[in-house]
Design a protein around this motif. Structure first.
Motif, short mmCIF file in Angstrom:
data_model
loop_
_atom_site.label_atom_id
_atom_site.label_comp_id
_atom_site.label_asym_id
_atom_site.label_seq_id
_atom_site.Cartn_x
_atom_site.Cartn_y
_atom_site.Cartn_z
N ARG A 1 0.83 -1.20 0.00
CA ARG A 1 0.00 0.00 0.00
C ARG A 1 0.87 1.26 0.00
O ARG A 1 0.60 2.22 -0.72
CB ARG A 1 -0.92 -0.01 1.22
N LEU B 1 -5.58 6.41 1.37
CA LEU B 1 -5.52 4.95 1.43
C LEU B 1 -4.71 4.46 2.63
O LEU B 1 -4.77 3.28 2.99
CB LEU B 1 -4.90 4.39 0.14
N PHE C 1 -10.60 6.09 3.94
CA PHE C 1 -10.04 5.11 3.01
C PHE C 1 -10.93 4.94 1.79
O PHE C 1 -10.47 5.02 0.64
CB PHE C 1 -9.84 3.77 3.71
N TRP D 1 -10.48 5.80 -2.11
CA TRP D 1 -10.54 4.67 -3.04
C TRP D 1 -11.52 4.95 -4.18
O TRP D 1 -11.18 4.76 -5.36
CB TRP D 1 -10.96 3.41 -2.28
N LEU E 1 -6.16 -1.20 -7.20
CA LEU E 1 -7.15 -0.67 -6.26
C LEU E 1 -8.11 -1.76 -5.79
O LEU E 1 -8.52 -1.78 -4.62
CB LEU E 1 -7.92 0.48 -6.91
N ASP F 1 -8.05 -4.50 2.46
CA ASP F 1 -8.58 -3.70 3.57
C ASP F 1 -9.75 -4.39 4.24
O ASP F 1 -9.86 -4.40 5.47
CB ASP F 1 -9.00 -2.32 3.04
#
Length: 273
Positions: A8, A62, A70, A74, A100, A107
């Motif tokens: 990330r 992110l 987040f 995104w 992504l 996540d």
């Protein structure tokens, strides 16, 4: 260790590198957007600035654990890359969209694990992130090399850094390559090979064109009397007319001649026998 976090962080660094490349007149003039969308000049400038801000701010979100930030970042990046794909940068946009999707799934999995293992940090010590930050330091160094005059005289350092610097796909430029086939009994003028299906934004990419010539060497090596290729590849920015010679050599087919040997302002005869 900490692979998801490291990945990330590297992705965010890559976004910031692209944003850094856009902080110059060639992009902020909006010239590329105006050419693509045929919009008024002022609107093109505003869109160029907005796209730069998106690449600078949205990726940082992110890194925030709060799901609201987040997912806001995104979705912003997903919309951004969908728009870039619509503008014609299909391959790169699809690559980032895939990244992504991976980050989103990672996540979701991380949040699931956090709910299941509330005391995980006490059971398993936090893995070291030293190598992640070391890589990011090297990556950041490569982005800044071209801004320091000391490195202009050290082409080996510049060539190494260029391998880890994103190519500025937003540049509006024209490129020209002159090529000669060298035979035992003379020479013959030729043209740079073309590759079908390559993105329009990559046509002037110097490293790809260098690899094209290496592939051409392999195709010509069995031709009677063929010795090597000699050539020059240069480009000119449409916005300010600045031109640059990316590589030039009289012995391109020599197996010891690599992109790291490329000189910027003179014929590279280092490996000529």
């Amino acid at each position: 260790p900490s692979k998801t976090f490291s990945f990330r962080l590297i992705v965010v660094a890559l976004y910031l590198a692209f944003a850094l490349l856009k902080l110059q007149a060639d992009w902020l003039s909006g010239f590329w957007i105006i050419e693509q969308l045929k919009v008024p000049d002022k609107l093109g400038e505003w869109l160029a600035a907005l796209m730069t801000l998106v690449e600078m701010i949205a990726p940082l979100m992110l890194l925030i654990k709060d799901g609201r930030y987040f997912w806001s970042g995104w979705f912003t990046l997903v919309i951004y890359h969908a728009g870039m794909a619509w503008l014609g940068l299909t391959h790169l946009s699809l690559l980032f969209l895939g990244i992504l999707v991976f980050l989103a799934l990672a996540d979701i999995e991380d949040r699931k694990l956090e709910r299941e293992y509330i005391y995980q940090s006490f059971i398993h010590p936090e893995p070291s992130r030293f190598w992640t930050f070391l890589f990011l330091a090297i990556f950041a160094f490569c982005q800044l090399v071209s801004d320091f005059n000391w490195f202009h005289a050290h082409t080996r350092v510049q060539s190494f850094a260029a391998l880890y610097t994103p190519y500025q796909i937003s540049k509006v430029e024209t490129c020209d390559g002159r090529l000669w086939k060298i035979y035992d009994q003379g020479w013959e003028a030729s043209s740079f090979p073309t590759v079908e299906g390559r993105d329009q934004s990559m046509i002037c990419h110097p490293y790809l064109r260098f690899l094209d010539l290496k592939a051409e060497c392999q195709q010509l090596k069995n031709e009677p009397g063929f010795r090597t290729l000699a050539g020059v590849f240069e480009s000119q920015r449409a916005f300010d007319g600045v031109s640059e010679i990316h590589f030039q050599s009289s012995d391109i087919c020599n197996p010891h001649y690599q992109y790291s040997d490329v000189g910027k302002v003179k014929w590279n005869t280092k490996h000529v026998q």
